[in-house]
Motif scaffolding. Structure first.
Motif, PDB file in Angstrom:
ATOM      1  N   THR A 163      50.721  50.550  37.691  1.00 41.38           N
ATOM      2  CA  THR A 163      49.565  50.150  37.894  1.00 41.38           C
ATOM      3  C   THR A 163      48.705  51.146  37.935  1.00 41.38           C
ATOM      4  O   THR A 163      48.553  51.677  39.594  1.00 41.38           O
ATOM      5  CB  THR A 163      49.772  49.213  39.062  1.00 41.38           C
ATOM      6  OG1 THR A 163      50.210  50.522  40.215  1.00 41.38           O
ATOM      7  CG2 THR A 163      50.758  48.006  39.458  1.00 41.38           C
TER       8      THR A 163
ATOM      9  N   GLY B 241      42.838  45.100  38.561  1.00 39.19           N
ATOM     10  CA  GLY B 241      43.424  45.456  39.926  1.00 39.19           C
ATOM     11  C   GLY B 241      45.028  46.543  39.374  1.00 39.19           C
ATOM     12  O   GLY B 241      46.154  46.222  39.899  1.00 39.19           O
TER      13      GLY B 241
ATOM     14  N   GLY C 214      45.451  51.570  39.979  1.00 39.54           N
ATOM     15  CA  GLY C 214      45.876  50.715  41.826  1.00 39.54           C
ATOM     16  C   GLY C 214      44.543  49.713  41.995  1.00 39.54           C
ATOM     17  O   GLY C 214      44.160  49.536  41.030  1.00 39.54           O
ATOM     18  N   ASN C 215      44.249  49.656  43.677  1.00 43.26           N
ATOM     19  CA  ASN C 215      43.406  48.823  43.906  1.00 43.26           C
ATOM     20  C   ASN C 215      41.701  49.946  43.054  1.00 43.26           C
ATOM     21  O   ASN C 215      40.813  49.045  43.806  1.00 43.26           O
ATOM     22  CB  ASN C 215      43.465  49.089  45.207  1.00 43.26           C
ATOM     23  CG  ASN C 215      44.370  48.271  46.049  1.00 43.26           C
ATOM     24  OD1 ASN C 215      45.298  47.448  44.951  1.00 43.26           O
ATOM     25  ND2 ASN C 215      44.653  48.012  47.389  1.00 43.26           N
ATOM     26  N   TYR C 216      41.982  50.772  42.439  1.00 42.95           N
ATOM     27  CA  TYR C 216      40.211  51.606  42.537  1.00 42.95           C
ATOM     28  C   TYR C 216      40.224  50.497  41.205  1.00 42.95           C
ATOM     29  O   TYR C 216      38.878  50.602  41.083  1.00 42.95           O
ATOM     30  CB  TYR C 216      40.838  52.832  42.094  1.00 42.95           C
ATOM     31  CG  TYR C 216      40.764  53.635  44.105  1.00 42.95           C
ATOM     32  CD1 TYR C 216      39.387  53.504  44.557  1.00 42.95           C
ATOM     33  CD2 TYR C 216      42.006  54.739  44.328  1.00 42.95           C
ATOM     34  CE1 TYR C 216      39.939  54.410  45.787  1.00 42.95           C
ATOM     35  CE2 TYR C 216      42.175  55.022  45.237  1.00 42.95           C
ATOM     36  CZ  TYR C 216      41.009  55.174  45.770  1.00 42.95           C
ATOM     37  OH  TYR C 216      40.906  56.304  47.171  1.00 42.95           O
TER      38      TYR C 216
ATOM     39  N   ILE D   1      38.671  47.984  40.158  1.00 38.61           N
ATOM     40  CA  ILE D   1      38.253  47.044  40.584  1.00 38.61           C
ATOM     41  C   ILE D   1      37.672  45.523  39.155  1.00 38.61           C
ATOM     42  O   ILE D   1      36.927  44.467  39.725  1.00 38.61           O
ATOM     43  CB  ILE D   1      36.871  47.103  40.913  1.00 38.61           C
ATOM     44  CG1 ILE D   1      35.583  47.898  40.176  1.00 38.61           C
ATOM     45  CG2 ILE D   1      37.123  48.253  42.736  1.00 38.61           C
ATOM     46  CD1 ILE D   1      33.908  48.511  40.349  1.00 38.61           C
TER      47      ILE D   1
ATOM     48  N   GLN E  76      34.678  43.482  40.316  1.00 35.36           N
ATOM     49  CA  GLN E  76      34.185  43.383  41.586  1.00 35.36           C
ATOM     50  C   GLN E  76      33.210  44.097  42.054  1.00 35.36           C
ATOM     51  O   GLN E  76      32.638  44.955  42.112  1.00 35.36           O
ATOM     52  CB  GLN E  76      35.703  43.267  42.716  1.00 35.36           C
ATOM     53  CG  GLN E  76      36.844  42.465  41.799  1.00 35.36           C
ATOM     54  CD  GLN E  76      36.304  41.225  41.923  1.00 35.36           C
ATOM     55  OE1 GLN E  76      35.835  40.795  42.826  1.00 35.36           O
ATOM     56  NE2 GLN E  76      36.763  40.898  40.996  1.00 35.36           N
TER      57      GLN E  76
END
Length: 535
Positions: A193, A203, A196-198, A200, A256
């Motif tokens: 991954t 994911g 990760g959450n960076y 946008i 996002q």
């Protein structure tokens, strides 16, 4: 943080590249450490990813303003998704304002390039992080080259007083090489991954990035199909074999948005009452009784119906006493982009006091486009994994899914409805006369694929305008009036490109002068076709 956000600077690549090293050093105290640690991106460099993903969409920073002057005032209108209501904007009448359009050029070199190159420096080429950044490099630059043609590319980001412009064919061939390499590497990292959450967009889902890369490769293959059909076929078939987007909404690429990070959705500019639904959109969506119309636009507050106006109206036409061209009369864009003060506007988001319309994700690429691209490829005799008709129907089905249309698309797919005459000041005829139901001749099928792809790609005007110039199968209205002295007959002439920036001619003159010859006999004019434009 790996690199602090670099504020938008209205400087050209020639000036920027000379001072890039100093700028990057001033942006981070950890420059030397980061650029010698090949593993640093996992802990530090990922934090820059949201910004460069947003910046390539011509939004962050100064979100709505940058979006308006980079895309909405140009490509969104040239694709006839929206028409201009404001008397003080000439771009809808084909006038090029050099003070605006640089917003589609400068941020890519000033912010996106140095941050991508920082990732390239800090990561192994065989890592997922490196190759996702490489995919985004292609996405960023295909938007730039499809505005201008020759651009600084191979030496972008290198220091120097001047930076050369490269021919568009060589740029495109590098796109294909990068995307092919990226997919090959990413196939070895599907359990990871990265970012990760960076990330946008996806994911950190590597499988989604593989599909996106292949779908972008398919898009670009079609772009060159009229100038290099053999290479186009090879690239398109390889993209489909490697796996493109097939299931909306899970495969759709969306950036996002976060107002908290000064990065709102660009289409929030509609609340400024300068743009409304185009007559082209009205003619097609109302004629087809297309349920997506309620997602794309809101009914007129005057008539209660969906109303659009022609592109390219003069100041006197826009202020006509009939009121047919007033902002209140014509349709505002849909609820998801609209403030609470408009009909059906949403409330506030999880960030206290921030309306959700500002945080609606920005469209990058939808699954439906890949189906329509495959349908067109099938008509060309390429191996696209299905028939043109089945892929066309799947494109409509997936577009319905993307926009949350729960109705069974079968009736729409089999419809014989045709576009209607819009209720506009110029008494315009229907935009075209083709139904939704897949036709019996290749000419009709080509136009149907182009038309449904245009509908599905809304509101992504940059790609819609590029695809229109490439195929000319979509039958948009002639612009009502031209303020561009090079375009005297809008029925037979249209904008083919954006001319080189005045600021570039001043600061990077030698390179720009050399680039003019790359455009051929037409020279640096709006009417000069790009390398892939053979219409």
């Amino acid at each position: 943080m790996y690199m602090k956000r670099i504020k938008f600077l209205s400087i050209t690549p020639g000036v920027f590249l000379f001072g890039m090293l100093a700028l990057m050093v001033s942006c981070t105290k950890d420059f030397e450490k980061i650029n010698t640690n090949k593993n640093s991106v996992a802990t530090v460099g990922a934090s820059q990813l949201p910004f460069l993903l947003s910046q390539a969409q011509s939004t962050a920073p100064n979100s709505q303003w940058n979006y308006q002057i980079a895309q909405n005032l140009f490509a969104d209108q040239y694709a006839q998704y929206f028409a201009c209501e404001a008397t003080y904007f000439g771009s809808d009448r084909l006038a090029i304002n050099q003070n605006w359009v640089g917003a589609a050029f400068n941020p890519m070199y000033n912010t996106v390039v140095p941050q991508l190159q920082s990732i390239f420096t800090a990561t192994d080429p065989n890592s997922a992080e490196y190759q996702i950044a490489s995919i985004w490099w292609v996405y960023t630059f295909h938007r730039v080259t499809d505005y201008w043609g020759p651009i600084p590319y191979f030496k972008a980001g290198q220091s120097g007083l001047s930076v050369a412009y490269d021919p568009q064919d060589k740029i495109y061939y590098d796109f294909f090489d990068r995307l092919s390499k990226a997919v090959t590497v990413l196939n070895n990292h599907t359990s990871e991954t990265p970012y990760g959450n960076y990330d946008i967009v996806y994911g950190g889902n590597v499988n989604n990035w593989i599909k996106f890369a292949n779908s972008l490769r398919l898009r670009l293959a079609l772009r060159i199909s009229n100038v290099d059909p053999a290479r186009a076929k090879t690239e398109a078939e390889a993209a489909v074999a490697g796996g493109v987007m097939t299931a909306s909404p899970g495969d759709d690429a969306l950036v996002q948005r976060s107002v908290k990070n000064s990065d709102g959705n660009g289409l929030a500019i509609m609340e400024w009452n300068e743009f409304r639904m185009s007559a082209a959109m009205e003619s097609v969506l109302k004629g087809y009784q297309d349920p997506r119309i309620a997602e794309y636009f809101m009914p007129s507050t005057v008539t209660g119906d969906y109303e659009g106006l022609r592109n390219g109206l003069t100041s006197s036409q826009l202020t006509d006493p009939s009121g047919l061209n007033d902002a209140a009369y014509n349709s505002h864009h849909g609820k998801r982009w609209s403030p609470p003060s408009y009909i059906g506007g949403k409330g506030s988001s999880t960030v206290t006091g921030i309306p959700t319309y500002l945080e609606t994700p920005q469209n990058i690429m939808g699954t439906a486009e890949s189906y329509f691209n495959r349908a067109e490829g099938a008509l060309k005799g390429w191996n696209m994994g299905g028939t043109a008709q089945s892929l066309y129907n799947s494109g409509i089905t997936n577009s319905f899914k993307q926009w949350g249309i729960t109705a069974d698309p079968t009736a729409y797919i089999n419809s014989l409805n045709v576009p209607i005459a819009p209720n506009d000041l110029l008494n315009s005829p229907p935009m075209t006369n083709i139904p939704v139901l897949f036709g019996a001749t290749q000419a009709v099928q080509e136009e149907q694929i182009a038309t449904q792809k245009w509908i599905a790609m809304f509101p992504e005007g940059m790609e819609a305008w590029a695809d229109y110039r490439r195929s000319k199968k979509l039958k948009l209205y002639p612009v009502a009036n031209s303020d561009n002295p090079l375009i005297t007959n809008t029925s037979t002439q249209w904008l083919r490109r954006i001319p080189f920036l005045t600021s570039e001619k001043q600061s990077n003159k030698e390179a720009v002068d050399a680039a003019v010859s790359l455009l051929g006999a037409g020279g640096d004019k709006e009417t000069t076709p790009l390398w892939w434009d053979k219409n």
